[in-house]
Design an enzyme around this catalytic site. Structure first.
Site, short mmCIF file in Angstrom:
data_model
loop_
_atom_site.label_atom_id
_atom_site.label_comp_id
_atom_site.label_asym_id
_atom_site.label_seq_id
_atom_site.Cartn_x
_atom_site.Cartn_y
_atom_site.Cartn_z
CG ASP A 1 -1.58 1.14 -3.86
OD1 ASP A 1 -0.59 1.61 -3.27
OD2 ASP A 1 -2.74 1.21 -3.40
CG HIS A 2 -1.71 4.79 -4.81
ND1 HIS A 2 -1.49 5.40 -3.60
CD2 HIS A 2 -2.71 3.91 -4.62
CE1 HIS A 2 -2.35 4.93 -2.72
NE2 HIS A 2 -3.11 4.01 -3.31
CD GLU B 1 -2.72 1.43 0.11
OE1 GLU B 1 -3.26 0.46 -0.44
OE2 GLU B 1 -2.84 2.59 -0.32
CB THR C 1 -6.40 1.02 -3.90
OG1 THR C 1 -5.57 1.61 -2.91
CG2 THR C 1 -6.28 -0.48 -3.79
CG HIS D 1 -4.13 4.29 3.18
ND1 HIS D 1 -4.73 5.49 3.48
CD2 HIS D 1 -4.61 3.90 1.98
CE1 HIS D 1 -5.54 5.81 2.49
NE2 HIS D 1 -5.49 4.87 1.56
C1 GP9 Z 1 -9.05 0.55 1.25
C2 GP9 Z 1 -7.74 0.68 0.58
C3 GP9 Z 1 -7.36 2.11 0.35
O1 GP9 Z 1 -9.63 -0.70 1.24
O2 GP9 Z 1 -7.57 -0.15 -0.48
O3 GP9 Z 1 -7.56 2.59 -0.91
P1 GP9 Z 1 -6.81 3.91 -1.41
O4 GP9 Z 1 -7.26 5.03 -0.53
O5 GP9 Z 1 -5.35 3.68 -1.28
O6 GP9 Z 1 -7.22 4.07 -2.81
MN MN Z 2 -3.90 2.42 -2.13
#
Ligand code: GP9
Ligand code: MN
Length: 688
Positions: free
Chosen positions: A480-481, A261, A305, A421
């Site tokens: 992911d980002h 993440e 995500t 996150h």
């Molecule tokens: C929540 C998680 C966060 O389930 O995948 O998503 P994001 O805020 O990173 O797009």
């Molecule tokens: Mn994410």
């Protein structure tokens, strides 16, 4: 006392009095249901207030319709309106109990076959107390029938009724403004149905869902099979073939996709106070069996995500606005990685420590062919197991093992981590690393959660080694980002030890890890330029599965014919030669600003047209649901009705699978469980 009742009765004999009683009772029961039946996660005063008041505006608006009519009719209308709203509330209670999500119109319509099999289990789900949502209607009916309250025949002044309607609309608007201030992009980014109900209310959610479904149906209706022609032509030209040196190297292996993440590439080998942030990922990065890409970019937009998942598992781009998983995940046809692999004998499972409704995963994963989705409900949760969006990574990975060990092999397992996150919170007991010291509070703790994720990763890898899974699995890691957005330029400058940050630096900052481990792979750090869109063909080819007939927009990063063009969602791009951001073009290797000569300028504009075309064709596929017209060779279209992520159902399926095929880990190892082979230092799990 009797005086008081007389007064109340007198007030209720007045139509406005009866109207107010109806609104207040409806408000009270809705709020009761919010608190007791749904897990909306209202945090902070603002969200609590919005949750408390949000049933009122739409109740005023809807019940207010009755006030335009006179006599008995207006009372009957109030009852009918109440009945409709209460049925919606009731249906959502039942649906939520089973699926932890709200009913969408797409599901009511049985869009694309996702009905969620609710009918079958209705009796099991229903509690007698659920009927309490109809109690106010019965009460009002009783009061009227037994003439405790008299019907007020007078006509309410039109001015009053229209004034009330306007006031309610104004309140709905104000509520939306306040919500958006607390959670920007609430409706445009479409994160989670829970958010819409939490902020705006269940009725507003119904309107939103109807609009979404309408939009979906409309774009779909306007498209036809021949729209695919252009797409097919593009895909054919874009195909970069395979690299025989790598093709099929990891054929038949289990696949782990580990979603890191918000993890950026710069963290790899980055030090704070002389200590590596991610020593274990660094080790994995240069393992002799790991292919590590160091020019790999995230390409997400608002869907973050969700966009990453869409690209990684479909090689289709996220949309310019909102999240494709939320808007087009339920009903569209996909030919995604889990479905392809499932049809080649793989068991497919996704693991995530958040609620299933986030990014509409609970519906989208069915369209993608996931047999299992182990969401938050499958994990033991104690209050200190959670931080931010959900389960802490160390606990999440450890507790995933009790499902992994039962999956018939080979399996394709995607594990989505969460602790790293925004806003990068950790409990004190989990902090084991110094923070940055840029002075930006959002940025500084980022390395601490990244460090925590790194430790969780180490524990998981140790388990894979111990159980032998490491040998017979291909392990894919990706970030992911971004974790630190472009809004933190001064902090980024400090972090990169630069004076100023320009567009080139920001583009470089979009790099995320992409690593593929497999013990048949000869590892290296590969400098090919690529992005999330390219992951799927690369992975599939390593597994020995051809993708040249698939509608995938990426290229195999291992192919020698790879063009090394990385489009960003807004049309900017990076290639092995150029980094083009807005009107600026830089030399990709060192960031030198370029004044383009004619040849270069022609080259850049031809790349630009390719990028634009690719993005718009990918959008066309999603908006028009074009894959429903595409017969992929040897691929059976996904039957979404086959999948049910209800916990009981999944667990019994897992045990059946377990008995049938003796291919799962515990049968192979002839042990009851491998959970005791997992070592974690998570303080929350220490036995007292
Ligand atoms: C929540 C998680 C966060 O389930 O995948 O998503 P994001 O805020 O990173 O797009
Ligand atoms: Mn994410």
């Amino acid at each position: 006392m009797s005086g008081f009742f007389r007064n109340v009765r007198k007030a209720l004999n007045n139509k406005i009095g009866f109207f107010l009683l109806t609104v207040i009772l409806f408000w009270a029961k809705t709020y009761y249901v919010y608190l007791n039946e749904f897990t909306l996660g209202s945090k902070g005063l603002m969200q609590q207030i919005l949750l408390f008041v949000n049933p009122i505006p739409s109740a005023l608006l809807l019940f207010g319709i009755a006030l335009y009519f006179r006599g008995k009719l207006s009372y009957v209308l109030m009852m009918i309106i109440n009945m409709i709203q209460s049925l919606w509330l009731f249906a959502n209670i039942l649906y939520y109990r089973e699926f932890s999500d709200f009913i969408s119109f797409g599901i009511i319509k049985g869009a694309g076959g996702v009905q969620n099999n609710l009918g079958k289990s209705l009796v099991e789900i229903l509690h007698p107390l659920d009927f309490i949502v109809f109690a106010d209607i019965l009460l009002a009916l009783g009061l009227l029938l037994f003439k405790v309250i008299k019907i007020d025949d007078r006509r309410i002044k039109f001015k009053f009724s229209i004034g009330l309607s306007i006031l309610s609309l104004f309140l709905i608007f104000a509520e939306y403004q306040a919500s958006n201030a607390d959670r920007s992009g609430l409706l445009t980014r479409t994160f989670d149905n829970n958010y819409i109900v939490k902020y705006l209310g269940l009725n507003e959610y119904a309107v939103f869902s109807a609009y979404q479904t309408h939009k979906e149906v409309k774009t779909k209706k306007d498209s036809k099979p021949s729209d695919l022609d252009e797409v097919k032509k593009y895909i054919k030209n874009n195909n970069d073939g395979i690299n025989p040196e790598y093709f099929g190297k990891e054929k038949g292996k289990n696949v782990f996709i580990i979603h890191l993440e918000s993890f950026q590439q710069f963290l790899i080998n980055y030090k704070v106070n002389g200590k590596y942030v991610t020593p274990n990922l660094n080790k994995f990065y240069k393992n002799k069996h790991t292919l590590s890409f160091d020019n790999f970019y995230h390409q997400v937009a608002q869907g973050k995500t969700a966009d990453a998942e869409m690209m990684m598992e479909n090689s289709l781009y996220g949309l310019p606005q909102g999240s494709a998983m939320s808007s087009y995940g339920t009903s569209n046809t996909y030919q995604a990685a889990p479905a392809i692999l499932n049809q080649k004998g793989y068991t497919t499972a996704a693991f995530h420590g958040d609620v299933p409704s986030f990014w509409n995963r609970d519906n989208t994963y069915k369209s993608w062919g996931y047999q299992y989705f182990f969401d938050k409900e499958y994990y033991n949760i104690k209050p200190n197991y959670n931080i931010g969006y959900g389960l802490k990574d160390k606990i999440f990975l450890k507790d995933s093992v009790k499902y992994i060990e039962k999956l018939p092999q080979p399996f394709y397992a995607k594990l989505i981590t969460l602790t790293n996150h925004y806003p990068y919170e950790l409990d004190k007991q989990n902090v084991d690393f110094p923070s940055l010291n840029t002075g930006d509070n959002t940025v500084d703790p980022y390395v601490q959660t990244a460090h925590y994720l790194d430790q969780a990763f180490k524990e998981f890898i140790n388990y894979l080694k111990k159980t032998g899974l490491m040998k017979n699995s291909m392990i894919v890691l990706y970030g992911d980002h971004y974790g630190i957005s472009d809004n933190h330029k001064p902090a980024i400058a400090k972090l990169l030890k630069k004076k100023n940050i320009n567009n080139y630096d920001l583009a470089e900052f979009k790099k995320v890890p992409f690593m593929i481990y497999g013990n048949n792979i000869k590892g290296k750090v590969d400098h090919t330029y690529g992005g999330e869109i390219d992951a799927l063909p690369t992975i599939m080819h390593l597994l020995g599965i051809k993708t040249n007939k698939s509608i995938m927009f990426g290229q195999d990063l291992l192919s020698n014919k790879n063009e090394q063009i990385v489009p960003f969602r807004n049309g900017d791009f990076v290639t092995n030669k150029y980094t083009k951001i807005g009107n600026d073009v830089f030399k990709a290797s060192n960031g030198k600003p370029l004044k383009l000569n004619i040849n270069q300028s022609n080259e850049v504009s031809s790349i630009q047209s390719k990028v634009d075309k690719e993005l718009s064709l990918s959008d066309k596929v999603i908006y028009g649901d074009l894959l429903r017209f595409y017969q992929l060779k040897n691929f059976k279209s996904v039957d979404k009705t086959k999948y049910n992520y209800g916990k009981q159902h999944a667990l019994s399926m897992l045990n059946d699978d377990d008995k049938k095929d003796k291919d799962d880990l515990i049968s192979k190892l002839k042990v009851k469980s491998t959970e005791n082979m997992y070592k974690t230092d998570a303080p929350e799990l220490k036995k007292e």
